[in-house]
Every structure is written in structure tokens, then in C-alpha cells.
Design a protein around this motif. Structure first.
Motif, short mmCIF file in Angstrom:
data_model
loop_
_atom_site.label_atom_id
_atom_site.label_comp_id
_atom_site.label_asym_id
_atom_site.label_seq_id
_atom_site.Cartn_x
_atom_site.Cartn_y
_atom_site.Cartn_z
N CYS A 378 -12.19 0.86 -0.49
CA CYS A 378 -10.85 1.27 -0.93
C CYS A 378 -10.38 2.51 -0.16
O CYS A 378 -10.99 3.57 -0.25
CB CYS A 378 -10.82 1.54 -2.43
N PRO A 379 -9.30 2.38 0.58
CA PRO A 379 -8.82 3.51 1.40
C PRO A 379 -8.21 4.61 0.55
O PRO A 379 -7.95 5.70 1.06
CB PRO A 379 -7.77 2.87 2.30
N MET A 380 -7.95 4.33 -0.73
CA MET A 380 -7.35 5.35 -1.58
C MET A 380 -8.39 6.00 -2.49
O MET A 380 -8.04 6.78 -3.37
CB MET A 380 -6.24 4.75 -2.43
N LEU A 382 -10.19 4.64 -4.86
CA LEU A 382 -10.13 4.19 -6.25
C LEU A 382 -11.40 3.41 -6.60
O LEU A 382 -12.25 3.15 -5.75
CB LEU A 382 -8.90 3.30 -6.47
N PRO A 384 -11.83 -0.05 -7.74
CA PRO A 384 -11.14 -1.30 -8.04
C PRO A 384 -11.84 -2.15 -9.11
O PRO A 384 -11.17 -2.78 -9.91
CB PRO A 384 -11.14 -2.03 -6.70
N CYS A 407 -2.78 2.90 -5.79
CA CYS A 407 -3.19 1.71 -5.02
C CYS A 407 -2.06 1.29 -4.08
O CYS A 407 -0.90 1.24 -4.47
CB CYS A 407 -3.51 0.57 -5.99
N ILE A 408 -2.41 1.02 -2.82
CA ILE A 408 -1.38 0.63 -1.86
C ILE A 408 -1.35 -0.90 -1.69
O ILE A 408 -0.71 -1.42 -0.80
CB ILE A 408 -1.60 1.31 -0.50
N GLU A 409 -2.07 -1.59 -2.55
CA GLU A 409 -2.10 -3.06 -2.57
C GLU A 409 -2.54 -3.65 -1.24
O GLU A 409 -2.01 -4.65 -0.79
CB GLU A 409 -0.73 -3.62 -3.00
N CYS A 410 -3.52 -3.00 -0.63
CA CYS A 410 -3.97 -3.49 0.68
C CYS A 410 -4.85 -4.72 0.56
O CYS A 410 -5.02 -5.46 1.52
CB CYS A 410 -4.73 -2.39 1.41
N GLY A 411 -5.42 -4.92 -0.61
CA GLY A 411 -6.23 -6.12 -0.82
C GLY A 411 -7.64 -6.04 -0.26
O GLY A 411 -8.38 -7.03 -0.30
N SER A 412 -8.05 -4.90 0.26
CA SER A 412 -9.40 -4.79 0.82
C SER A 412 -10.46 -5.10 -0.24
O SER A 412 -11.47 -5.72 0.04
CB SER A 412 -9.64 -3.38 1.35
N CYS A 413 -10.19 -4.64 -1.47
CA CYS A 413 -11.18 -4.82 -2.53
C CYS A 413 -11.38 -6.30 -2.83
O CYS A 413 -12.52 -6.78 -2.89
CB CYS A 413 -10.75 -4.06 -3.78
N LEU A 424 -7.02 -7.45 -7.02
CA LEU A 424 -5.66 -7.00 -6.75
C LEU A 424 -4.65 -7.61 -7.72
O LEU A 424 -3.67 -6.99 -8.08
CB LEU A 424 -5.29 -7.29 -5.30
N ILE A 427 -4.76 -5.44 -10.63
CA ILE A 427 -4.24 -4.11 -10.30
C ILE A 427 -2.72 -4.14 -10.21
O ILE A 427 -2.03 -3.27 -10.72
CB ILE A 427 -4.89 -3.60 -9.00
S1 SF4 Z 1 -5.83 -2.97 -3.07
FE1 SF4 Z 1 -7.91 -2.43 -3.70
S2 SF4 Z 1 -8.79 -1.47 -1.89
FE2 SF4 Z 1 -6.56 -1.48 -1.55
S3 SF4 Z 1 -5.82 0.50 -2.35
FE3 SF4 Z 1 -5.68 -0.96 -4.04
S4 SF4 Z 1 -7.61 -0.74 -5.16
FE4 SF4 Z 1 -7.92 0.20 -3.14
#
Ligand code: SF4
Ligand code: SF4
Ligand code: SF4
Ligand code: SF4
Lengths: 444, 298
Positions: A378-380, A382, A384, A407-413, A424, A427
Motif C-alpha cells: 500500500c503506497p499510502m 494503510l 487494507p 486510499c488512492i484506490e490504486c488497487g495494489s492491495c 478495494l 474500501i
Molecule cells: S487501493 Fe489498497 S493499496 Fe491502494 S491506496 Fe488503497 S488501500 Fe492502499
């Protein structure tokens, strides 16, 4: 070592299939459907009526609030109706339908390819021009561009960052722009530097685009204040906060804005649109859209009039492959699946991605095994897994405490989770609910 | 005996006794007076803690009953009129009475009536699909069928019908607590007045699109043609947003509108089969209809 942002991040397969396809102009569509809500903020207010004759570049809907944007006709012809029409979400929202007749542009728009270097307008005139031309963040966030130029009192912009990262797999629209419109972009950057009154601009480009890095470096070689910064490939480096972290090594505080630490970020697509608006008097009526996918016959980068149906793009790229399972508006990480194909390209559409059936299926969902992979990517910063569980149980006040709004909703998690948890999804739900809670609290 | 044990026992007992004494005085000093009637009222309540009354639980509601001046805004839908009269007499007040209600689903977009146009395999809740997009069918007003309402019903009154893909209300169990009304992100539940033998007549559709598109996405969509509105002898039907709405207070269950509706969006439940004559009459009407409707549909 190459720079990148400080925490988290992943490296999904890049799949930049359309990278060598030069930008080509899509034939003018027979009809366009121009939604009134194409940007973040308040939908615009239409100022044309059914039956009106319009020219390309004519203002057809006016900005309707501080955070809102103008909308211009992208074809010439007749307004046939103003009616709700399904957008990429399947929900119906108001849109202006125009039937094309010829290709007649408004007077005073310079459509030639000549490069205009000299910036004649002064600071306020530039900001005004950007606002008039309806330019929004073309990277996908669609935040009205002129609002960012108005630095709030007491704050000072120090750095202008240009986002040429394009960290989303598959997408190449920005990459092609940097290769083909290099000098225009440089002028665009100078315009923004003037508007923001900053002395330093840095263009961030990931290292998987060596040609773009080289050509941009060459172009800014003799220009004072503009620098190109090569970055290590890491998703989601294109996120505003991640780019700032990568290039400047500064962190935007939780809940804060880039300007709080003296940075303003623009995507290269927006910079090009700003160049055209300020130097050529051309409002935002078209944009570059990547259409790609493993089974697409001709992965392409098209210059598309806003309001063109996605169907038309697919047609021009060689038709819909037989076993397409999912069609995304945007890239594979942050794009959203389209519920139907006959939807218009809007200002925020950076790409259309066709995914074959076998890749479109989600993993089976299990309970969380507390492997912490999601936390580490998670780049923020958090957690997840926790947010996912809280979202599932409807514990929205807990989610707020756990900084779900960051959360920037990047979807990495979701991407890394070995248990296939739709993190996501929960989230996003939580962000919506927490947003409602906050709004309620503020109005009290 | 080992002196260690003696010391331990003695000191612990000493500690215990001192604490008890302190606690005794503290409890006296800070004693909060609670109206004993709150307990009595709480005992009368159904103890469902469902929140249907608008309070956080049965005890909160009991408190509100004891404290507030009038009963006008207080009602326990689960206990109903009986329960409210008991509470009122307990507190020596007048009870507010309400007609009994029942939850009704305003959508008949079954798998058969409303074909799927796409497939969603993310997190299976209606709240998420609603936030993301219009749903798996062309109609973005109708039920998403993922059962948020079923999960929230504390009285087991809702079940998901696997064939139709829609939730079904068990009239006998529904207490009209309204939890489903609040939960459904599509706003598809309505609390309607209970009629004799649980008979119901209502327009099971919330699709605000114009006739053509509505009908294209769902064969039983209300197309807002106003036919029912015109035929209703009791002015129970109102038109708006391309939809008809039947007011359960005014409707006298004559069923005239049901036969009139060209798309079968009006649902009748709990009635005995129609008499021969009526059936024949309705047949004729149905055969006569398609002609003037085909244009609007396609
Ligand atoms: S989508 Fe997941 S990995 Fe990306 S910022 Fe939000 S919680 Fe973190
Ligand atoms: S990656 Fe998935 S399984 Fe691992 S901790 Fe996060 S939610 Fe749990
Ligand atoms: S069906 Fe709805 S109103 Fe009836 S008991 Fe269940 S949640 Fe309450
Ligand atoms: S009625 Fe509402 S909550 Fe229940 S399944 Fe349908 S959409 Fe979901």
C-alpha cells in the motif's frame, strides 16, 4: 539508484502493446454524445437547445460552480436532444447529443501544426484561458485544471511537477504525446510556470520509456528551470502523492494537498491541452485515447473527439475480439469495467482495454490469512486487510479512524492478495459511506 | 501454618474489605436515579432491538416513552398497537395507533423478465454494486439481487428466491420494522398498509425511463402509460417520473387497474381466482393491446 516513492508499490506486467503506434486521427463520428458531468465537481449547465446549430469549439455547457468546467462542441452540426444517456457506469446522466454536419470550426482557432513559442498572455489571462477552454486533469482524475493554478492565499507553489509516468500497464497515450508533441509540451510547461509563478519544473518519467526520457531531455537541454527526472518503474507512481514523493522526496500530509508542501502536479495530456488552449485558442474538444488488449488486432493511439462512442474506437482498432471477457475504461489497475459499449469517450478516458475472457475472471475469495502483503504494497501506508474486514462488517466509523479516506484506490492491495479478497471493493464502499458521515457532521 | 500464607490472606482480605467500603460509599454518592417505569416499559416491548422505532434499542425507546410528553412520534412497529396501548395505560397516557403495515418490494425484474447484460464477480453486496455501476441488467433502477436486505432483516421475513433472483417478503413474519427500507441502496422497499387477508395491489416497478427504453430492459416495467390512472374509480393512482403509484390508503382493491396494465407491472397478491367473466374480459383487452404498443416499445 533510481528514485521512486517511499513506501509500497508493485510492478505488474507492463504490456505496452500500443507503444509504437503513432497517434492517428479517428474519423469524425456521425453523432456525439457529450455528457454534462465529465469532470470532478458540479455538472455543467447546458446553454444550447434542441435544434441549435453548433460549430466545433463552441461553448455548449457552462461551468456551474467553483469546481466545474466548460464543455465545448466537439463536432459541428445540430443539437438533436439533451437527454439522460447511459455513461460508463450504466447510470443515466444528462448529455447533449449532436448530429455531425461537415467539420466547421469556430473562428479564431488555430488548427495548424506550427509551434507557437512566444507566450503573449499574462498570468491572469492564462488562467482565464485555461478555465474558458474547459481543461481538466486528463490523466483520469478530471479535476478542473484552472482551479489548481489558483494557489490559495498563504501558500506558495515552488515546484511544478509534470506527470509523464503513465504507470498503468497497457496505456500509452501520454508516452506517445511526449514523443510526438515534445516541443508543444515544453511550451505548455513554460505557460504553467508563468501561471503559477514557479521557477522550477520537473518532468517525471518512468525508466521503461527511455525514448521519451531522451527526447524530453534533449528538448529542455537549454531551458533554465526545467528538468527531466527518470524514475524507477513502480506502480502507482502516477499518483499525485507518489510522484511528489518520488521526485521531491516530500510527503503530502494525510488529508492535505500537494500545494501544502509547495508542489503542483499536471499530467502531460493536460499540459498539451493547455498549450493548445493558450497558444492556439483551441478548447478541449479532443484527446488521445489508447485502445489496446492482447487480442486486439491493431492496438492504437487515437486522437478522438469527445463524445465519440467507444464502439467506434473498437471498430477502428480491428473490431471486437471474439472471446472478450471484460472491457475497461482506463487501465487494468484503476480502470472500471464498462457495463455497455455504446458509451461516449469523455475528457477523463485515457484508454479502452479489452481483456480476454480467461483473464477477466476474479480469483476465488477466501478469508484473510493475515499475510500482510497488502500492507507492504500500500503506497499510502494503510492496512487494507483491516479496512476490507471493517467494510464487510459495516464498521464505517472504524474505517474513518483507520484513514480510509487516504486510499488512492490504486488497487495494489487487491492485486497482491493471495486470498483473492475484494479489498478495494470494500474500501470504495467505505470511502463513500465515510464521505457521507463527514458531510453530515459538517452540515450539523 | 506458613506465615507467608497468613500474610497474604490477611492483606488480600484487607484490600478487599477496604475496596468494598469505598465502593459502597461511591455508589451511594453517585447514585443515578432511574425511573422504575423504564424497566416496566422495557418489559412490555418485544425486545427485538431492531431499531424500527428510530431509537438505538428497546431500552432507549422505553426511556423516550417515559420521558416524552406525547406519544405522537413514538411507535414500536414490531409490538404494534397492542404493545403501544399497554405502554400508554402503564404510563397513564393516550396511545397513538397506526394501521399495521408490511414491507413490499417494488421490483418484479426476475431473471426471466429482465435479462442480464453483464456479469459482476466482485464483492457480493448490493451496496458495492450500486456504488460501482447500474447493475447486471439494462435497468438501473431495479433490484441487484445480492441480498443486503435479507441480511439486515432480524425477523427472518426475507428470503432470496433463487429462481427469480429477487427477495421475497414473508407477510406473516414481517413486522414492518423498516430495516430493509433503510438498507436497500436502490430504495425498492415500501411499507404499505396491510389489507384484509394480506391482499395487495401495487406497481412493482421503479424504472423512471420512458416507455420504450424501460420496456426494452424489462418486460414488466411500468411504462407510465396512465391507463391504470384513468381507470381507477377511487383516485388512488398518481403518475410521476414515468411511473404509476398506487396509494395503499386510497386503494380499495377493486383490481380494475391490474387488467388494464399493458405490461403487467401491477401485482395482485392474495386474491381468489377471478371469475370466468372477468377473465374473458381481460383476455380480450390483452389481445387488443399489442397493436398500439408495439411502436412505443421498439
Ligand atoms: S487501493 Fe489498497 S493499496 Fe491502494 S491506496 Fe488503497 S488501500 Fe492502499
Ligand atoms: S493480502 Fe489478503 S490475505 Fe494477505 S493480509 Fe492482506 S487481505 Fe489478508
Ligand atoms: S421485511 Fe423489512 S420491514 Fe419486514 S421485518 Fe424484515 S426488515 Fe423489517
Ligand atoms: S431489494 Fe435492494 S437490498 Fe434487497 S437484494 Fe434487491 S437491491 Fe439488494
Amino acid at each position: 539508484m533510481l528514485k521512486t516513492f517511499s513506501i509500497g508499490g508493485i510492478h505488474p506486467p507492463e504490456n505496452k502493446l500500443s507503444v509504437s503506434a503513432a497517434i492517428t486521427e479517428l474519423p469524425i463520428p456521425k453523432t456525439v454524445v457529450i455528457p454534462l458531468a465529465q469532470h470532478l465537481g458540479v455538472p455543467s449547465k447546458p446553454i444550447v437547445q434542441k435544434g441549435d446549430q453548433v460549430k466545433v469549439g463552441q461553448l455548449i455547457a457552462q461551468s456551474n460552480g467553483f469546481i466545474s468546467a466548460n464543455i465545448h462542441a466537439s463536432v459541428s452540426g445540430k443539437v438533436v436532444k439533451i437527454e439522460p444517456s447511459a455513461d460508463s457506469t450504466g447510470y443515466k446522466r444528462d448529455a447533449i447529443f449532436i448530429e455531425t454536419e461537415g467539420d466547421e470550426w469556430m473562428d479564431g482557432i488555430d488548427r495548424s501544426a506550427t509551434l507557437v513559442k512566444e507566450i503573449k498572455l499574462d498570468r491572469n489571462a492564462i488562467i482565464d484561458k485555461i478555465a474558458q477552454s474547459g481543461i481538466v486533469g486528463l490523466g483520469g482524475a478530471t479535476f478542473p485544471s484552472h482551479v489548481k493554478t489558483m494557489v490559495p492565499k498563504g501558500k506558495k507553489a515552488e515546484y511544478l511537477l509534470i506527470n509523464g509516468v503513465e504507470c498503468e500497464p497497457y496505456l500509452t497515450a501520454d508516452h506517445r504525446l511526449m514523443l510526438e508533441k515534445t516541443n508543444e509540451l515544453v511550451v505548455g510547461i513554460q505557460i504553467l510556470m508563468k501561471a503559477l509563478d514557479v521557477k522550477k519544473a520537473i518532468i517525471g518519467i518512468e525508466n521503461n520509456k527511455p525514448d521519451a526520457i531522451a527526447i524530453m531531455k534533449e528538448a529542455v537541454k537549454n531551458i533554465e528551470g526545467i528538468k527531466v527526472q527518470a524514475l524507477k518503474v513502480q506502480y502507482p507512481q502516477g499518483g499525485e502523492k507518489q510522484l511528489i514523493s518520488a521526485v521531491l522526496g516530500r510527503e503530502v500530509p494525510s488529508g492535505g494537498l500537494p500545494i501544502d508542501i509547495g508542489a503542483v502536479v499536471y499530467n502531460v495530456g493536460s499540459v498539451f491541452a493547455i498549450y493548445e488552449a493558450v497558444q492556439k485558442n483551441k478548447p478541449l474538444v479532443e484527446r488521445v485515447v489508447t485502445i489496446t488488449g492482447k487480442q486486439v488486432k491493431k492496438p492504437s493511439n487515437f486522437k478522438v473527439r469527445i463524445g465519440t462512442s467507444v464502439l467506434e474506437l473498437i471498430e477502428q482498432a480491428g473490431g471486437l475480439p471474439e472471446n472478450t471477457g471484460k472491457i475497461l475504461n482506463g487501465g487494468p489497475m484503476m480502470g472500471k469495467a464498462l457495463a455497455q459499449l455504446d458509451v461516449p469517450v469523455v475528457k477523463g478516458s485515457s484508454g479502452i482495454l479489452l481483456i480476454p475472457e480467461q483473464e477477466a475472471i476474479r480469483k476465488e475469495v477466501f478469508t484473510c490469512i493475515r499475510c500482510t502483503k497488502c500492507i507492504s504494497v500500500c503506497p499510502m501506508g494503510l492496512e487494507p486487510y483491516l479496512l476490507g474486514i471493517e467494510g464487510e462488517k459495516g464498521l464505517y466509523d472504524k474505517m474513518e479512524n483507520d484513514r480510509v479516506m487516504d486510499c488512492i484506490e490504486c488497487g495494489s492491495c487487491s492485486y497482491v492478495c493471495p486470498a483473492g479478497r475484494p479489498l478495494l471493493d470494500y474500501i470504495r464502499l467505505g470511502k463513500g459511506k465515510v464521505g457521507q458521515i463527514i458531510r453530515k457532521r459538517n452540515t450539523k | 501454618m506458613n506465615p507467608v500464607i497468613i500474610y497474604t490472606v490477611a492483606s488480600l482480605s484487607g484490600l478487599g474489605i477496604t475496596s468494598a467500603v469505598i465502593l459502597f460509599f461511591v455508589a451511594r454518592k453517585f447514585k443515578v436515579y432511574e425511573d422504575p417505569r423504564i424497566d416496566q416499559v422495557e418489559e412490555t416491548l418485544p425486545a427485538a432491538n431492531c431499531g424500527g422505532c428510530g431509537y438505538a434499542g428497546c431500552r432507549n425507546f422505553a426511556e423516550a416513552c417515559v420521558k416524552s410528553e406525547s406519544f405522537d412520534l413514538l411507535f414500536c412497529p414490531v409490538g404494534g398497537n397492542d404493545c403501544m396501548t399497554k405502554i400508554a395505560s402503564l404510563l397513564g397516557r393516550d396511545a397513538a395507533t397506526k394501521d399495521p403495515q408490511v414491507a413490499v418490494l417494488l421490483c418484479n425484474g426476475t431473471c426471466e423478465n429482465r435479462p442480464k447484460t453483464n456479469h459482476f464477480d466482485g464483492a457480493q453486496t448490493c451496496a458495492i454494486t450500486t456504488a460501482l455501476y447500474g447493475g447486471e441488467t439494462g435497468c438501473h433502477y431495479g433490484c441487484h439481487g445480492l441480498g443486503d436486505c435479507v441480511r439486515v432483516c432480524k425477523f427472518d421475513a426475507l428470503t432470496m428466491d433463487p429462481v427469480s433472483g429477487l427477495p421475497v417478503v414473508d407477510d406473516a413474519k414481517c413486522t414492518a420494522c423498516g430495516a430493509c427500507v433503510k438498507e436497500c441502496p436502490k430504495g425498492l422497499f415500501e411499507l404499505r398498509k396491510r389489507a384484509k387477508a394480506d391482499r395487495k395491489i401495487y406497481v412493482a416497478c421503479k424504472n423512471e425511463d420512458k416507455g420504450g427504453p424501460a420496456k426494452k430492459n424489462c418486460s414488466v416495467a411500468c411504462i407510465g402509460c396512465s391507463k391504470c390512472f384513468k381507470v381507477c374509480p377511487y383516485d388512488a393512482i398518481t403518475m410521476g417520473n414515468n411511473l404509476a403509484y398506487i396509494d395503499s390508503d386510497k386503494c380499495r382493491l377493486c383490481r380494475k387497474c391490474v387488467t388494464e396494465c399493458p405490461t403487467n407491472s401491477i401485482i395482485e397478491i392474495g386474491f381468489p381466482p377471478r371469475r370466468e367473466k372477468a377473465e374473458a374480459a381481460s383476455d380480450i383487452q390483452i389481445t387488443a393491446k399489442p397493436d398500439n404498443n408495439t411502436q412505443t416499445i421498439n
